[in-house]
Design an enzyme around this catalytic site. Structure first.
Site, PDB file in Angstrom:
ATOM      1  N   ARG A 103       0.883  -1.176   0.000  1.00 50.62           N
ATOM      2  CA  ARG A 103       0.000   0.000   0.000  1.00 50.62           C
ATOM      3  C   ARG A 103       0.908   1.209   0.000  1.00 50.62           C
ATOM      4  O   ARG A 103       1.693   1.424   0.922  1.00 50.62           O
ATOM      5  CB  ARG A 103      -0.907  -0.006   1.243  1.00 50.62           C
ATOM      6  CG  ARG A 103      -1.611   1.317   1.458  1.00 50.62           C
ATOM      7  CD  ARG A 103      -2.722   1.250   2.461  1.00 50.62           C
ATOM      8  NE  ARG A 103      -3.872   0.572   1.895  1.00 50.62           N
ATOM      9  CZ  ARG A 103      -5.100   0.611   2.433  1.00 50.62           C
ATOM     10  NH1 ARG A 103      -5.321   1.286   3.537  1.00 50.62           N
ATOM     11  NH2 ARG A 103      -6.110  -0.015   1.856  1.00 50.62           N
ATOM     12  N   ASP A 221     -17.193   7.133  -1.524  1.00 47.91           N
ATOM     13  CA  ASP A 221     -15.956   7.028  -0.741  1.00 47.91           C
ATOM     14  C   ASP A 221     -15.685   8.416  -0.148  1.00 47.91           C
ATOM     15  O   ASP A 221     -16.321   9.406  -0.533  1.00 47.91           O
ATOM     16  CB  ASP A 221     -14.815   6.570  -1.675  1.00 47.91           C
ATOM     17  CG  ASP A 221     -13.506   6.287  -0.944  1.00 47.91           C
ATOM     18  OD1 ASP A 221     -13.519   6.132   0.293  1.00 47.91           O
ATOM     19  OD2 ASP A 221     -12.457   6.227  -1.628  1.00 47.91           O
ATOM     20  N   CYS A 261     -16.296   1.419   0.673  1.00 49.59           N
ATOM     21  CA  CYS A 261     -15.100   0.619   0.983  1.00 49.59           C
ATOM     22  C   CYS A 261     -14.712   0.725   2.453  1.00 49.59           C
ATOM     23  O   CYS A 261     -14.021  -0.157   2.966  1.00 49.59           O
ATOM     24  CB  CYS A 261     -13.949   1.022   0.072  1.00 49.59           C
ATOM     25  SG  CYS A 261     -13.392   2.724   0.264  1.00 49.59           S
TER      26      CYS A 261
HETATM   27  N1  NVA Z   1      -9.915   6.660  -1.309  1.00 50.92           N
HETATM   28  C1  NVA Z   1      -9.543   6.205   0.024  1.00 50.92           C
HETATM   29  C2  NVA Z   1      -9.745   4.727   0.155  1.00 50.92           C
HETATM   30  C3  NVA Z   1      -9.420   4.177   1.507  1.00 50.92           C
HETATM   31  C4  NVA Z   1      -9.612   2.693   1.606  1.00 50.92           C
HETATM   32  C5  NVA Z   1      -8.092   6.566   0.275  1.00 50.92           C
HETATM   33  O1  NVA Z   1      -7.262   6.406  -0.620  1.00 50.92           O
HETATM   34  O2  NVA Z   1      -7.783   7.026   1.378  1.00 50.92           O
HETATM   35  N1   CP Z   2     -11.122  -0.287   2.508  1.00 50.51           N
HETATM   36  C1   CP Z   2      -9.855  -0.328   2.950  1.00 50.51           C
HETATM   37  O1   CP Z   2      -8.904  -0.533   2.189  1.00 50.51           O
HETATM   38  O2   CP Z   2      -9.722  -0.150   4.297  1.00 50.51           O
HETATM   39  P1   CP Z   2      -8.382   0.081   5.106  1.00 50.51           P
HETATM   40  O3   CP Z   2      -7.841   1.411   4.712  1.00 50.51           O
HETATM   41  O4   CP Z   2      -8.813   0.027   6.538  1.00 50.51           O
HETATM   42  O5   CP Z   2      -7.415  -1.025   4.777  1.00 50.51           O
END
Ligand code: NVA
Ligand code: CP
Length: 304
Positions: A103, A221, A261
């Protein structure tokens, strides 16, 4: 079969369908307490440069349930945070682990990691995409509706990583996707263009009610994603009217599903009433991260 899971557009509908079939099998086995050690003795390195609840837990638990082991690697406590080159990290990790989940911020960074890695790399969110989440979302629709390809999908809010991945999914699977964003917050133009070249049925509007009319699946989101925290106040003003609330649900199909999400900012992009309401499947959706990611890991990592 691909070596990495970086972006939905790299995969065909039939390859992703095979992942959904395996997801259903693994979910059933898990529910029945039947062991399924497809990754016995294998290890997943999980690099996190951003926060996470669902992703970290579901990948770590998923590896355990598959008979393997997962390592949590924060960028702050590894040499990644001190600037060790991605290409070196990739080659070193490849000597230890059987798969890498990451990530991070840049999609280019993840592509470089994959280029230099000898083991599969899984995108667990970048600024551009969140493919594992869309797989869980579609599997949730499949469970609740019996099919996901013939549904009309509606996205309300920011043209962010989630929206980009939905656009990719629309191109791969051929379903209709309507996107309502405020002006200036559209999804990435080149991603839209690539999807349209593949024949994606995309409809763009600045009116959430127009996008939601008779839709089967409503999705939103946060207004400010990770890395955009300093824009929160401006976005709260710019996104007024782009809330998934009961007025939006009222114009959608009467048996519509509501996805998010998570984490959600109740009262901003979605109301408490809708997320707790009868159409919401957000906790099934969160659970399905576990099952779908087990299938992705098994698909990529079981051989070799
Ligand atoms: N669009 C959000 C999704 C989190 C799971 C982000 O990137 O923070
Ligand atoms: N939806 C999602 O990816 O959640 P987290 O940021 O908690 O991993």
């Amino acid at each position: 079969m691909k070596n990495h899971f970086l972006c939905l557009s790299d995969w065909s509908a039939s390859e992703l369908d095979a992942i959904f079939t395996l997801t259903a099998e693994l979910k059933e086995k898990q529910k029945q307490g039947i062991a399924h050690p497809l990754l016995a003795g294998k290890t997943l390195g999980m690099i996190f440069e951003k926060s996470s609840t669902r992703t970290r837990i579901s990948f770590e638990v998923g590896m355990y349930q598959l008979g393997g082991h997962a390592l949590f690697l924060s960028s702050q406590t590894t040499q990644i945070g001190r600037g060790e080159p991605i290409k070196d990290t990739a080659r070193v990790m490849s000597r230890y682990v059987d798969g890498i989940m990451i990530r991070t911020y840049s999609q280019a960074g993840i592509s470089e990691l994959a280029e230099y890695s000898d083991v599969p790399v899984i995108n667990a969110l970048t600024d551009s995409y969140h493919p594992c989440q869309i797989m869980a979302d579609l599997f949730t629709v499949l469970e609740h509706k019996g099919s996901y390809k013939d549904q009309v999908y509606c996205w309300i809010g920011d043209g962010n990583n989630m929206a980009n991945s939905w656009i990719n999914a629309a191109a791969v699977f051929g379903f209709e996707l309507r996107i309502a964003t405020p002006r200036g917050y559209e999804a990435d133009a080149w991603i839209i263009e690539r999807a349209q070249q593949r024949g994606a049925k995309l409809i763009f509007t600045n009116d959430p009610l127009e996008a939601a009319a008779n839709a089967d699946v409503l999705n939103t989101d946060v207004w400010a994603s990770m890395g955009q925290e300093e824009e929160q106040a401006k976005r709260e003003k710019d996104f007024v009217g782009f809330q998934l609330n009961s007025d939006v649900v009222a114009v959608a199909n009467k048996d519509c599903l509501v996805l998010h999400c998570l984490p959600a900012h109740r009262g901003e992009e979605i109301t408490d009433e809708v997320i707790e309401g009868e159409h919401s499947v957000v906790f099934d959706e969160a659970e399905n991260r576990l099952h779908v990611q087990k299938a992705i890991m098994a698909t990529l990592m079981a051989k070799g």
